[in-house]
Design a protein around this motif. Structure first.
Motif, PDB file in Angstrom:
ATOM      1  N   GLY A  91       0.821  -1.216   0.000  1.00 45.65           N
ATOM      2  CA  GLY A  91       0.000   0.000   0.000  1.00 45.65           C
ATOM      3  C   GLY A  91       0.847   1.255   0.000  1.00 45.65           C
ATOM      4  O   GLY A  91       0.560   2.221  -0.733  1.00 45.65           O
ATOM      5  N   LEU A  92       1.919   1.268   0.822  1.00 45.77           N
ATOM      6  CA  LEU A  92       2.831   2.410   0.821  1.00 45.77           C
ATOM      7  C   LEU A  92       3.522   2.536  -0.536  1.00 45.77           C
ATOM      8  O   LEU A  92       3.742   3.650  -1.030  1.00 45.77           O
ATOM      9  CB  LEU A  92       3.856   2.247   1.932  1.00 45.77           C
ATOM     10  CG  LEU A  92       4.930   3.341   2.031  1.00 45.77           C
ATOM     11  CD1 LEU A  92       4.309   4.714   2.225  1.00 45.77           C
ATOM     12  CD2 LEU A  92       5.902   3.030   3.166  1.00 45.77           C
ATOM     13  N   LEU A  93       3.848   1.404  -1.149  1.00 49.69           N
ATOM     14  CA  LEU A  93       4.466   1.435  -2.477  1.00 49.69           C
ATOM     15  C   LEU A  93       3.538   2.106  -3.480  1.00 49.69           C
ATOM     16  O   LEU A  93       3.994   2.911  -4.321  1.00 49.69           O
ATOM     17  CB  LEU A  93       4.785   0.001  -2.924  1.00 49.69           C
ATOM     18  CG  LEU A  93       5.263  -0.170  -4.368  1.00 49.69           C
ATOM     19  CD1 LEU A  93       6.568   0.562  -4.595  1.00 49.69           C
ATOM     20  CD2 LEU A  93       5.401  -1.654  -4.700  1.00 49.69           C
ATOM     21  N   ALA A  94       2.239   1.807  -3.422  1.00 51.56           N
ATOM     22  CA  ALA A  94       1.289   2.440  -4.337  1.00 51.56           C
ATOM     23  C   ALA A  94       1.274   3.955  -4.142  1.00 51.56           C
ATOM     24  O   ALA A  94       1.248   4.726  -5.120  1.00 51.56           O
ATOM     25  CB  ALA A  94      -0.109   1.858  -4.120  1.00 51.56           C
ATOM     26  N   VAL A  95       1.299   4.392  -2.875  1.00 49.76           N
ATOM     27  CA  VAL A  95       1.329   5.832  -2.595  1.00 49.76           C
ATOM     28  C   VAL A  95       2.605   6.449  -3.165  1.00 49.76           C
ATOM     29  O   VAL A  95       2.586   7.533  -3.777  1.00 49.76           O
ATOM     30  CB  VAL A  95       1.223   6.078  -1.078  1.00 49.76           C
ATOM     31  CG1 VAL A  95       1.409   7.562  -0.769  1.00 49.76           C
ATOM     32  CG2 VAL A  95      -0.117   5.598  -0.547  1.00 49.76           C
ATOM     33  N   LEU A  96       3.738   5.770  -2.992  1.00 47.81           N
ATOM     34  CA  LEU A  96       5.009   6.305  -3.479  1.00 47.81           C
ATOM     35  C   LEU A  96       5.041   6.373  -4.998  1.00 47.81           C
ATOM     36  O   LEU A  96       5.569   7.331  -5.579  1.00 47.81           O
ATOM     37  CB  LEU A  96       6.167   5.445  -2.960  1.00 47.81           C
ATOM     38  CG  LEU A  96       6.462   5.537  -1.464  1.00 47.81           C
ATOM     39  CD1 LEU A  96       7.547   4.539  -1.075  1.00 47.81           C
ATOM     40  CD2 LEU A  96       6.889   6.950  -1.091  1.00 47.81           C
ATOM     41  N   VAL A  97       4.494   5.362  -5.663  1.00 51.29           N
ATOM     42  CA  VAL A  97       4.479   5.371  -7.132  1.00 51.29           C
ATOM     43  C   VAL A  97       3.663   6.549  -7.647  1.00 51.29           C
ATOM     44  O   VAL A  97       4.077   7.276  -8.548  1.00 51.29           O
ATOM     45  CB  VAL A  97       3.931   4.028  -7.664  1.00 51.29           C
ATOM     46  CG1 VAL A  97       3.621   4.130  -9.155  1.00 51.29           C
ATOM     47  CG2 VAL A  97       4.936   2.914  -7.423  1.00 51.29           C
TER      48      VAL A  97
END
Length: 626
Positions: A91-97
């Motif tokens: 989920g954090l990866l999606a925000v970062l992308v």
């Protein structure tokens, strides 16, 4: 006949001179492009994924294991929580992308969190972001090479005593490839990256297709549960697993290396990276939960999953080799991103300006060399032991994550485009999560080496600040950007043109011809260590009779530079005239032979600039075919 260009318009063939522009003005000839020049030598989306994303993709080799190593301290059964922790990281990866796609659009010149902090927060935040990114990039090279060497040594035990040597050899190869050109390095990395992605996805698919693991490897060690499962332990596992997100920012830092349209290509590459990384992380976490995989002595969790999917035959060994090379080549991300960041810092007068120079290829040669030198020193300092580097690894990048997303919140609040509230809320959530991860990492890993980052980052900030202050003083002294009160006037003072020489010959004749074409008195100067040498030079000079006076300086100690420097200083001391020193110097047309010639001319020029700064020094290269 005209060939279509990349944007669909007709472009003249190479070597054809276009006739006239829109207003009838004749354009100059178009020079043929050399290697590395032009848009075709830049990266496509797929090449960008290969050249700049291997660091992030290869982190699946140690990200899930970092989570399991924390959770197992609360008991073997707690390792099953690797899956929900990985889902939170995804989920954090999606925000970062999403965030870095916005960074790419707002800052198409690259720089990532540094550019965001510089333009949207302020100079102090930008120097913090830059320092954190520099630390993270250098650590990425060192960790990737050390981990790759250790994995290779697992398959080939004879390499175990030579971990440092193996790491340095691979570092030298990567440095040479990147000096040759980033587009070429993308081609070199294409096959290893595709093999690594196929290997990991194959492990996930084959493992999930089996009802139970095909084989087991490693020695089972019954861990002692010495921590209670609580919020702090979950946060520690989350922060440790966030090491799998390092490298996500590299594409935003390297936008200038993409082909046009750069922003669209870079954003597409960022999205592909996020999707691939999320699929691999979640797939491996599913296998860990289903097969109750726990850390074992002597093998990694990824090796256990590989054996469970493929067995222990040749596919297992082949997959281990692919992972080892992918970890080693993941260091190329830093060679792509850090030189661009250093060039931005140089353009902002926070690093020496030479880091902004590009070579003929073109690459940021000094940036590539700086990355290699720093990583080599770090590898030597820790003897290429991965466990000594991991505590430092994620702190720098998560500092950059936090700053970039906080800067975007301020950017949207200032610009207020349509729908900015939801975008700012998303970036603010990401900033809070990454700030929390950074804090937990610093607290839990401080004694294990994170204190080094706490020391190095302020030192880098001090360096950036001092360099900027120096350039500001230089700008004030040179009055850069201000229009002079008077027009320049020609120097009417008499000139003395000095031509240093060692022997009579064609090189000296060319230098004297150039000196005689200028307005002033010309004198040739040479140094002789004994009377016989002086007499021979004068006899040759008299037979030649070039119409120029020869001064033979005495040098009992065979000094070749000091007497000429002193002669120039005495000539300046006379006053009333300017002194120009024309230094002829032989130069081979073949680079491999240039080291055979002494650097007397360059050393003399440097000595004159140091001890006779009022003299104008000019080096005249005499190119030979040999």
């Amino acid at each position: 006949m005209r060939e279509p260009s990349e944007d669909g318009t007709a472009a003249p063939r190479r070597g054809v001179v276009p006739s006239r522009g829109l207003l009838g003005a004749r354009r100059g000839p178009r020079l043929p492009l050399r290697h590395g020049e032009g848009d075709r030598s830049r990266l496509t989306s797929l090449q960008g994924l290969v050249a700049l994303s291997l660091d992030a993709l290869s982190s699946v080799a140690y990200g899930p294991e970092a989570i399991a190593l924390v959770l197992v301290t609360a008991g073997v059964s707690r390792v099953r929580l690797t899956l929900p922790v990985t889902l939170a990281i995804a989920g954090l990866l999606a925000v970062l992308v999403v965030s870095y796609r916005q960074v790419i659009a707002v800052h198409p010149d690259g720089g990532g969190s540094y550019a965001v902090a510089r333009d949207d927060i302020g100079p102090r935040a930008s120097t913090l972001a830059a320092a954190a990114l520099v630390v993270d990039y250098v650590l990425t090279v060192a960790v990737s090479l050390a981990a790759g060497a250790a994995t290779l040594a697992s398959a080939f035990p004879s390499l175990l005593p030579y971990l440092l040597e193996t790491s340095l050899v691979v570092l030298a190869v990567l440095t040479a490839v990147n000096l040759y050109g980033i587009a070429d390095s993308a081609r070199v990395l294409m096959l290893p990256t595709l093999l690594f992605v196929a290997t990991v996805l194959g492990i996930v698919v084959a493992g999930l297709a089996r009802s139970h693991p095909a084989a087991a490897v490693g020695t089972v060690v019954a861990p002692h549960a010495h921590e209670a499962l609580g919020v702090m332990l979950i946060l520690k596992a989350f922060s440790a697993g966030c090491a799998a997100l390092t490298g996500v920012e590299a594409i935003a830092n390297g936008v200038p290396m993409f082909r046009r349209p750069r922003v669209a290509r870079a954003q597409r590459t960022e999205l592909m990276l996020g999707a691939l990384l999320a699929v691999m992380l979640i797939g491996l976490a599913l296998l860990i939960r289903r097969d109750a995989v726990v850390p074992k002595e002597g093998v990694t969790i990824l090796a256990q999953l590989t054996a469970g999917a493929y067995g222990t035959g040749w596919p297992f060994r082949a997959a281990s080799i692919v992972v080892a090379f992918a970890l080693a080549l993941a260091a190329n991300t830093s060679f792509g991103g850090l030189p661009v960041l250093l060039s931005l810092l140089a353009k902002d007068h926070r690093l020496p300006h030479l880091f902004a120079l590009r070579g003929e290829r073109p690459v940021h040669r000094y940036g590539v060399l700086a990355v290699a030198a720093a990583a080599a020193l770090l590898l030597v300092a820790v003897d290429a032991r991965t466990h000594r580097l991991l505590p430092l690894f994620a702190v720098g990048v998560f500092t950059g994550f936090t700053i970039s997303q906080a800067g975007l919140v301020l950017h949207w609040a200032r610009e207020r485009p349509p729908g900015w509230v939801g975008t700012a809320l998303l970036n603010g959530t990401g900033a809070a999560l990454t700030a929390l991860a950074t804090l937990v990492l610093l607290i839990t890993k401080f004694d294990e080496g994170a204190w080094v980052v706490v020391v190095v980052v302020p030192l880098l900030i001090l360096l950036f600040t001092r360099v900027r202050r120096y350039y500001d003083r230089v700008a004030r002294e040179l009055r850069l950007g201000t229009v002079p009160a008077e027009r320049p006037r020609p120097d009417r003072a008499p000139r003395l043109l000095i031509v240093p020489m060692e022997d009579v010959g064609a090189m000296v004749g060319r230098a004297l011809g150039i000196a005689l074409s200028l307005d002033g008195e010309v004198v040739a100067v040479t140094v002789a260590g004994d009377d016989g040498r002086a007499r021979d030079l004068r006899e040759q000079w008299d037979r030649w009779d070039p119409g120029v006076r020869l001064e033979v300086l005495d040098s009992p100690r065979d000094a070749r530079i000091g007497p000429i420097v002193e002669y120039t200083r005495r000539s300046l001391a006379g006053g009333g005239r300017s002194v120009i020193v024309l230094i002829p110097m032989v130069e081979s047309s073949r680079p491999r032979y240039r080291f055979l010639y002494d650097q007397w001319g360059l050393l003399l020029a440097e000595a004159l600039r140091e001890h006779a700064p009022d003299a104008l020094v000019c080096v005249l290269p005499y190119r030979i075919r040999a």
